[in-house]
Each structure stands twice: as structure tokens, then as C-alpha cells.
Motif scaffolding. Structure first.
Motif, short mmCIF file in Angstrom:
data_model
loop_
_atom_site.label_atom_id
_atom_site.label_comp_id
_atom_site.label_asym_id
_atom_site.label_seq_id
_atom_site.Cartn_x
_atom_site.Cartn_y
_atom_site.Cartn_z
N ASN A 138 -46.45 23.45 42.65
CA ASN A 138 -45.94 24.55 43.48
C ASN A 138 -47.01 25.58 43.76
OD1 ASN A 138 -43.39 23.44 43.64
ND2 ASN A 138 -42.56 24.64 41.94
N ARG A 141 -49.36 24.15 46.39
CA ARG A 141 -48.73 24.20 47.71
C ARG A 141 -48.70 25.63 48.25
NH1 ARG A 141 -43.71 22.12 46.17
NH2 ARG A 141 -44.34 20.40 44.90
N GLU A 142 -48.36 26.57 47.37
CA GLU A 142 -48.30 27.98 47.78
C GLU A 142 -49.70 28.47 48.20
OE1 GLU A 142 -46.51 31.59 48.57
OE2 GLU A 142 -45.56 29.68 48.08
N ARG A 143 -50.73 28.09 47.47
CA ARG A 143 -52.10 28.47 47.80
C ARG A 143 -52.51 27.91 49.17
NH1 ARG A 143 -55.25 26.36 43.43
NH2 ARG A 143 -54.19 27.90 42.16
N GLU A 144 -52.15 26.64 49.41
CA GLU A 144 -52.48 26.04 50.71
C GLU A 144 -51.72 26.73 51.84
OE1 GLU A 144 -54.70 23.70 51.66
OE2 GLU A 144 -55.45 23.83 49.60
N ARG A 145 -50.46 27.05 51.60
CA ARG A 145 -49.67 27.74 52.62
C ARG A 145 -50.27 29.11 52.93
NH1 ARG A 145 -46.05 31.55 52.82
NH2 ARG A 145 -45.87 31.81 50.59
N ARG A 146 -50.68 29.84 51.90
CA ARG A 146 -51.29 31.14 52.11
C ARG A 146 -52.62 31.03 52.86
NH1 ARG A 146 -50.19 34.01 46.26
NH2 ARG A 146 -47.96 34.35 46.58
N LYS A 147 -53.40 29.98 52.54
CA LYS A 147 -54.67 29.77 53.26
C LYS A 147 -54.40 29.53 54.74
CE LYS A 147 -57.74 27.89 49.71
NZ LYS A 147 -58.48 26.70 49.27
N GLN A 148 -53.38 28.71 55.02
CA GLN A 148 -53.05 28.42 56.42
C GLN A 148 -52.58 29.68 57.13
OE1 GLN A 148 -53.46 25.65 58.17
NE2 GLN A 148 -54.33 24.61 56.38
N GLU A 149 -51.74 30.47 56.46
CA GLU A 149 -51.28 31.72 57.06
C GLU A 149 -52.45 32.68 57.30
OE1 GLU A 149 -48.27 33.26 54.48
OE2 GLU A 149 -46.76 31.82 55.16
N GLN A 152 -54.43 31.49 60.22
CA GLN A 152 -53.70 31.75 61.45
C GLN A 152 -53.79 33.23 61.83
OE1 GLN A 152 -49.60 30.64 61.19
NE2 GLN A 152 -49.18 31.04 63.35
#
Length: 184
Positions: A138, A141-149, A152
Motif C-alpha cells: 500500500n 502504491r501510495e508513493r507511486e500515486r503521489r509521484k504521478q499527481e 501532473q
């Protein structure tokens, strides 16, 4: 009678349940004596003959066969000393039988307790390891989501800054790399 069984301590109750099995194991192929014969009939004979009847116990000190005092659980010392009493098997005295069965029951309870505790520990440890792995996944996944955000948002900021530069004429034409030198 059932109330008496529930009041007995666990070791004594187990002793009473196991002892007939020991008596049965030492039982020979000779037929059991008739129930009408009293235990005192076997006094002065042999221990083996006395113990064929499970309601009797043998006292070595005076070679007597006595009725087992069912109401007392243990034969009182006025009848026979526990170290001299035999019940179930002639080769072991009643005192040693009680101690042996108590030790065996204690070891069984201890081993069952240790096994249960070990199983609970292993289950808890495996659950915590699985939980840690899930938390780690988790977090990844959270780290990757934050990197993508973040990427962006950075792209959105760059677009807005470029629009502002273009509005005020600060944005140079990127198509021609030497345009900066031409205007000078």
C-alpha cells in the motif's frame, strides 16, 4: 453420584478413569471372580488373585485383600498405608501410581499449553508478516500515486507559466534555437 464426579479435582478424576484401564491391562485370561465373593475371601492368598476384582485393593503389610473405599477416593491410612496399597497392578504401589499419573497429566497439560501458545504465536507472527507486506505494498502504491499527481501538477504549472510568459512576450519561440541571438 454425578455431583461427586464434578467435585473431584482433575488429576484425581483422571486417576479414577485411568486406573481401571491399568487394572484391565494387568488382568489375565482367567475368568473374573463372581461378584458375590467378598474381597476378604482373597486375604492371605496372592495380590494377583485379589486385584482380579477391581473393587478390591491389596495391602502388602498384612497380606489382606480389602474392599476399596469408594467414598474416600484414597484408602485411609487406618486401612493400609498408601505406599503398601496395591490397586490395578501388583507391581506398583498406590502412592507411586498417583504420583506417576499426576506427573503424566501435568506433562500433557503443559505440552498442550506450550503447543497452543506456539501455534498462536506462529499465527500471530504470520498474520503480522502478511499485514506488514500488505502495508508495504500500500505504501508503494501510495508513493507511486503521489509521484504521478506531483508530475501532473508540475506539468499543469509549466503550461500555466508558459501561457503567462506568452501573454507578456517572455516566451521565446522554441522552434528556432538561435532566435534569441537574432533580436539583439
Amino acid at each position: 453420584m454425578e455431583g461427586k464426579w464434578t467435585e473431584l479435582p482433575g488429576t484425581v478424576a483422571l486417576l479414577l478413569l485411568i486406573s481401571p484401564g491399568i487394572a484391565w491391562a494387568s488382568y489375565t485370561s482367567a475368568p473374573a471372580p463372581p461378584a458375590a465373593i467378598a474381597c476378604s475371601f482373597y486375604s492371605g492368598r496372592s495380590c494377583e488373585e485379589c486385584l482380579k476384582n477391581v473393587s478390591c485393593f491389596w495391602c502388602i503389610t498384612n497380606n489382606t485383600c480389602l474392599d476399596y473405599p469408594v467414598r474416600n477416593i484414597f484408602p485411609p491410612s487406618s486401612l493400609c498405608a498408601m505406599s503398601a496399597a496395591r490397586w490395578g497392578a501388583c507391581w506398583i504401589n498406590f502412592e507411586a501410581l498417583i504420583i506417576t499419573i499426576s506427573v503424566i497429566v501435568g506433562l500433557l497439560i503443559l505440552s498442550i499449553t506450550v503447543c497452543c501458545c506456539y501455534c498462536c504465536y506462529c499465527r500471530k507472527r504470520s498474520n503480522s508478516l502478511m499485514r506488514m507486506e500488505a502495508e508495504e505494498e500500500n505504501l508503494i502504491r501510495e508513493r507511486e500515486r503521489r509521484k504521478q499527481e506531483a508530475l501532473q501538477r508540475k506539468n499543469e504549472r509549466t503550461v500555466k507559466h508558459n501561457e503567462i510568459r506568452k501573454k507578456y512576450g517572455l516566451l521565446q519561440d522554441m522552434d528556432h534555437p538561435y532566435s534569441r541571438y537574432e533580436n539583439e
